[in-house]
Design an enzyme around this catalytic site. Structure first.
Site, PDB file in Angstrom:
ATOM      1  N   GLU A   1     -21.375 -17.596  17.013  1.00  0.00           N
ATOM      2  CA  GLU A   1     -20.461 -17.454  18.119  1.00  0.00           C
ATOM      3  C   GLU A   1     -20.865 -17.656  19.568  1.00  0.00           C
ATOM      4  O   GLU A   1     -19.949 -18.098  20.313  1.00  0.00           O
ATOM      5  CB  GLU A   1     -20.011 -15.903  18.286  1.00  0.00           C
ATOM      6  CG  GLU A   1     -19.228 -15.262  16.822  1.00  0.00           C
ATOM      7  CD  GLU A   1     -17.878 -16.041  17.070  1.00  0.00           C
ATOM      8  OE1 GLU A   1     -17.023 -16.012  18.056  1.00  0.00           O
ATOM      9  OE2 GLU A   1     -17.403 -16.221  15.987  1.00  0.00           O
TER      10      GLU A   1
ATOM     11  N   SER B   1       0.453  27.232 -19.850  1.00  0.00           N
ATOM     12  CA  SER B   1      -0.393  28.696 -20.335  1.00  0.00           C
ATOM     13  C   SER B   1      -1.484  28.871 -19.485  1.00  0.00           C
ATOM     14  O   SER B   1      -2.090  29.769 -19.538  1.00  0.00           O
ATOM     15  CB  SER B   1      -0.860  28.417 -21.696  1.00  0.00           C
ATOM     16  OG  SER B   1       0.437  28.293 -22.650  1.00  0.00           O
TER      17      SER B   1
END
Length: 775
Positions: free
Chosen positions: A154, A420
Site C-alpha cells: 500500500e 413429558s
C-alpha cells in the site's frame, strides 16, 4: 540631375542619398534594374548561379536556428507562467477549502467505537462485538507480518514521506496512464487514515485537498508507528470487520497476534477491494491478491524466497460467509443482556462469562454428530443444547446446528412444548403434597372432562408406584397427579424452580402442553440436582473496563431454597430410574449416576431429554424450525444419544460422584417412608430426620473461588405426614404457597379404571414390605 560614371553609364540615384556603387549590386533586390553597357537586370532576370548559391545556403540555416531557439524560449516562458499561475490557483484552492474546515486547534482523533471482548472462564476470547468487531492492538502485540505486508503493498515509502508522497503520486499517474485505467492509487497510508477518520468517501476535489491537509497534520502530531497502528485498527477489511483483530477472527478464527505470513498477505490484499477480495466471497481472488502482496514484501526485503514458498502453502483456501462456531450464540446472548446490566457501552469492556470453551466445542460436536448420522433419515434438521452447573452458571450453549447458516438461538429464544419432560414438576408437587415414590396409582384408561389422555405405547400397566410411572412416563398417572394436587400447585412449583414462561392451568399441563424455552427448563432441573436450591441461569460473571474497573459482578452464589432436601433426593432417585430402567436408557453414562426425563410432543414435532449428574445439568432438543414432524423421534432417541455423547466427553477425567441423596431409596421400617440408601463409600444416609450435609453449598464453594460451607444454607424442611386436624398431608411450610390449608379430602379423578363411588378414597400407600409380599 543624373551623373555619369567612369564608363559613361548613367547611375540611378540611391534611396540613401549617396551614389550607388558597383559593389552595391549584391544589396539590390531582384526588382532593381542596373543600366549600363555591361549588365542590365529586369524584374524577371534571375541572379547568376555564382552569386545566388551562397545566399541560399546560409539563409535557411539562420532562419531555422532562430525559429527553434525562439520556440524553446517561448515554451519555457509560458511553462513558468503557467506554473506560477497553477501555484497561485492551488494556493487559492487550499486556502478556500482550508477555510471551510474547522480550526486546526480543534482537530482531534475521533474515539474508536467501543469494543466488547467476551471471554470464557479460562480467559480465552469467545468473540468480540461492537461496531468494530475487535479490540485495538498495538504494533507490538500484533503479528509483525501484518504491518510489513500492508506497507509493502500500500505505501512502500511510508517511513520516508511527510504524509504526502510526490514520487508515489507521480509513479501512480504514469502507471495508470500506461495501463489506460486505474491501477495504482496515489494516496499514502496517512492520507487513507485521514479520510477514514474525518472525511466522507465521496471523490471530490474539496475532499482531496482536505485529505492532504489532514495528512500533514497527522504527520506533525503523531509518530509513524502511531499512525500505522491507528490505520490498522480502524481500516475496513470486508464482511463487517473493522481492524486487523476483527478481520483475523472473522476470516481465520484466531487473534491478529497469531496470524502467519500467508494470512497476513491475505489481510493486506483485502485493502484494495475489501468486499470483492474477501475470502468469504471469493477465495481464489483473495489468494491471487495475496501472492502479489508476498511478491511486494520480497521486493522490499521484508521476507526471503524461502519464506515466500512457505507462505504460499499457508494462505487459507476459504472462509465461511458468516461467523461460525457455537460461541457466537453465547456472544449474541451476552450482547442482549449487557445493556440491562451496565447501560449503554461507551468504552471498551471485557465480559467474563461462565462458558467453558472445551465444553462448548464438545456440545456443538455432539449435536452435529447425531444430526449428520441420523438427522437426515429421521427428518430432524435442527438441535439445541444447554448445560448448567449447580449454581445456574451456563457452561455450554448451542443455539442451533450451524451459526453461519442461522443465527437464531433455539436454546434461549424458541419456546416449544416440553412434553413429558415437564412431568418432574408434576411429581415433585405431588411429593410436596404428601405422596411418596411408593404411592400407588392405577394406570388405566382415564377421562378428565372431555380429555382422555393415553400412554405413548397405548398400553396400561394397572397399579404402579409413582417411581415406576415416572420411569415409564405413563401419561395417565401424570394426569391423575395434576388433578390430585391441582394444576395451580404444579404451576407454582414450576415457577418456583425456575420456569418463567406463562403456564396454562389445565389438566393437560401434566403432558407438557405449555410452551417453555430449553434454557429455563434445564435450569429448573438443576434444582433437583443441587439439593433443592434455585439455579438462576446466567452467562455473565463479571464486566470490567479495559483498565480493570468492575462495572458488574453477579451474585448468584447465594441462591434461595426452593425444594426440600428430602423431596430433591426422592426426585433424583425417581429420575435415575428413567435412565436405568425407563425411557431414557440411551442416556446411560458408564461409571456415573445420572437422572433425567425424556419428552416428546405430538407427532414427534419436538423431542427432548433433560438430565443431570452430580456435575452438570444438560438439556437437549431436536426438531425442525417449521414444526414439521420428525419420523417417530422420541426424547429417548436422538436427544438422549446426543446428551450421552456430550456428557461422556464432559466428564472425561473426572472422578464419579453420586447424585444428591445417593440416588437409591428404601423404605424406613419404622415410618414406611422412603429414605436414601447409604452412600457407596460408607457415607451417612439421607433421611427425613437427618438432612444431608451435602448441599449446593459444597458445589458452589469451588466454582467462583468462595469458601462458604454448607451451613450457610437453611436446613431442609421435614415433611409432615398428617395435619393436626387429621385432614390429610401438609407440604413443607417454607416451600408451599400459602399456609397449607385446603389439602384435605383431595382424591384422584374418579374415571380411572373401574368407577369409584366414594369421594374420600386416598391413593393407596405401601411400604417396601407390602410390595415384597405382593400387597
Amino acid at each position: 540631375m543624373a551623373g555619369r560614371g567612369r564608363s559613361g553609364d548613367r547611375i540611378e540615384p540611391s534611396f540613401s542619398g549617396r551614389p550607388a556603387r558597383d559593389d552595391d549590386e549584391f544589396s539590390l533586390d531582384a526588382d532593381d534594374r542596373v543600366i549600363g553597357s555591361r549588365s542590365t537586370r529586369s524584374k524577371s532576370s534571375k541572379p547568376s548561379p555564382q552569386r545566388a548559391a551562397p545566399r541560399r545556403r546560409r539563409e535557411p540555416r539562420e532562419r531555422e536556428g532562430g525559429s527553434l531557439f525562439g520556440f524553446m524560449r517561448r515554451v519555457i516562458y509560458w511553462c513558468v507562467v503557467l506554473f506560477i499561475w497553477a501555484g497561485i490557483g492551488v494556493a487559492g484552492l487550499v486556502l478556500y477549502y482550508g477555510s471551510r474546515m474547522p480550526s486546526a486547534s480543534t482537530w482531534a482523533i475521533p474515539e474508536r467505537p467501543p469494543n466488547v471482548k467476551i471471554t470464557a472462564v479460562d480467559g480465552s476470547v469467545i468473540a468480540n462485538r461492537g461496531a468494530t468487531g475487535g479490540e485495538a492492538l498495538s504494533l507490538e502485540n500484533m503479528s509483525p507480518y501484518i504491518p510489513e505486508a500492508v506497507i509493502a503493498i500500500e505505501d512502500r515509502r511510508f517511513y520516508s514521506h511527510f504524509g504526502v508522497d510526490p514520487l508515489g503520486l507521480g509513479r501512480a499517474i504514469v502507471t495508470n496512464f500506461t495501463a489506460g485505467h486505474m491501477v495504482q492509487g496515489g494516496s499514502t497510508l496517512t492520507q487513507q487514515l485521514a479520510k477514514n477518520l474525518f472525511l466522507s468517501p465521496e471523490r471530490t476535489l474539496e475532499r482531496k485537498v482536505q485529505e492532504v491537509l489532514l495528512a500533514l497534520w497527522l504527520e506533525q502530531k503523531y509518530t509513524k508507528d502511531q499512525i500505522l497502528a491507528m490505520y490498522l485498527n480502524r481500516v475496513f477489511f470486508g464482511s463487517n470487520a473493522y481492524g486487523v483483530e476483527a478481520a483475523s477472527r472473522r476470516y481465520f478464527n484466531k487473534s491478529a497476534r497469531d496470524v502467519n505470513l500467508g494470512e497476513a498477505a491475505v489481510l493486506a490484499g483485502l485493502l484494495k477491494a475489501p468486499s470483492r477480495l474477501s475470502p468469504a466471497r471469493d477465495a481464489d481472488a483473495a489468494n491471487a491478491r495475496a501472492q502479489l502482496v508476498l511478491a511486494a514484501m520480497r521486493e522490499q526485503g521484508f521476507i526471503t524466497d524461502s519464506e515466500v514458498k512457505t507462505a504460499m502453502s499457508q494462505t487459507p483456501a476459504s472462509a465461511k460467509s458468516y461467523w461460525s462456531g457455537a460461541g457466537h450464540y453465547v456472544a449474541d446472548m451476552v450482547m442482549d443482556q449487557l445493556p440491562g446490566l451496565i447501560g449503554d457501552v461507551k468504552e471498551d469492556v471485557i465480559v467474563d462469562t461462565t462458558i467453558d470453551k472445551s465444553l462448548e466445542k464438545k456440545a456443538e460436536q455432539s449435536l452435529v454428530d447425531v444430526l449428520d448420522k441420523e438427522g437426515g433419515k429421521l427428518d430432524a434438521s435442527q438441535a439445541a443444547l444447554v448445560s448448567i452447573d449447580g449454581t445456574g452458571a451456563i457452561r455450554a450453549l448451542v443455539g442451533g446446528r450451524d451459526y453461519a447458516a442461522s443465527q437464531f438461538n433455539r436454546a434461549v429464544k424458541a419456546k416449544r412444548q416440553p412434553g413429558s419432560s415437564f412431568k418432574p414438576f408434576v411429581y415433585a408437587a405431588a411429593l410436596e403434597k404428601g405422596l411418596t415414590p411408593f404411592s400407588v396409582f392405577n394406570d388405566a384408561p382415564i377421562r378428565i372432562g372431555d380429555w382422555t389422555p393415553e400412554n405413548y405405547e397405548k398400553k396400561y400397566n394397572g397399579e404402579v408406584t409413582l417411581a415406576t410411572a415416572l420411569a415409564k412416563s405413563l401419561n395417565t398417572v401424570a394426569a391423575q397427579l395434576v388433578m390430585y394436587d391441582g394444576p395451580d400447585q404444579v404451576i407454582k412449583l414450576a415457577h418456583r424452580l425456575g420456569i418463567e414462561s406463562e403456564l396454562q392451568p389445565n389438566a393437560s399441563i401434566a403432558l407438557g402442553t405449555s410452551e417453555v424455552s430449553l434454557m429455563e427448563l434445564t435450569a429448573s432441573y438443576a434444582a433437583f440436582m443441587n439439593g433443592g436450591y434455585k439455579a438462576t441461569p446466567h452467562v455473565i460473571r463479571r464486566v470490567t473496563t479495559a483498565e480493570g474497573k468492575v462495572l458488574y459482578e453477579n451474585t448468584y452464589d447465594s441462591p434461595p431454597r426452593v425444594l426440600s432436601e428430602q423431596i430433591a433426593a426422592e426426585m433424583d432417585a425417581m429420575m435415575m430410574g428413567v435412565i436405568d430402567n425407563g425411557t431414557g436408557k440411551s442416556a446411560k453414562i458408564p461409571g456415573w449416576q445420572a437422572a433425567g426425563k425424556t419428552g416428546t410432543t405430538q407427532n414427534s414435532r419436538d423431542a427432548l431429554f433433560v438430565g443431570f449428574t452430580s456435575n452438570l445439568t444438560t438439556g437437549v432438543w431436536f426438531g425442525n424450525d417449521d414444526g414439521k414432524p420428525m419420523k417417530k423421534v422420541t426424547g429417548g432417541g436422538l436427544p438422549a444419544k446426543a446428551w450421552k455423547e456430550f456428557m461422556v466427553a464432559a466428564h472425561k477425567g473426572l472422578s464419579p460422584a453420586p447424585l444428591f441423596g445417593n440416588g437409591q431409596l428404601v423404605a424406613d421400617p419404622n415410618s414406611g417412608q422412603p429414605m436414601a440408601q447409604a452412600a457407596p463409600d460408607g457415607g451417612q444416609p439421607v433421611t427425613a430426620e437427618e438432612p444431608s450435609s451435602t448441599t449446593i453449598g459444597g458445589i458452589i464453594s469451588g466454582v467462583f473461588g468462595g469458601d462458604e460451607s454448607a451451613t450457610r444454607y437453611p436446613q431442609a424442611p421435614v415433611r409432615q405426614q398428617t395435619a393436626p386436624s387429621g385432614n390429610g398431608p401438609i407440604p413443607p411450610a417454607d416451600v408451599a404457597e400459602g399456609d397449607g390449608a385446603g389439602y384435605g379430602n383431595v382424591v384422584p379423578p374418579g374415571d380411572v379404571g373401574t368407577p369409584q363411588t366414594t369421594s374420600s378414597v386416598q391413593p393407596r400407600r405401601t411400604t417396601l414390605l407390602d410390595l415384597i409380599m405382593g400387597q
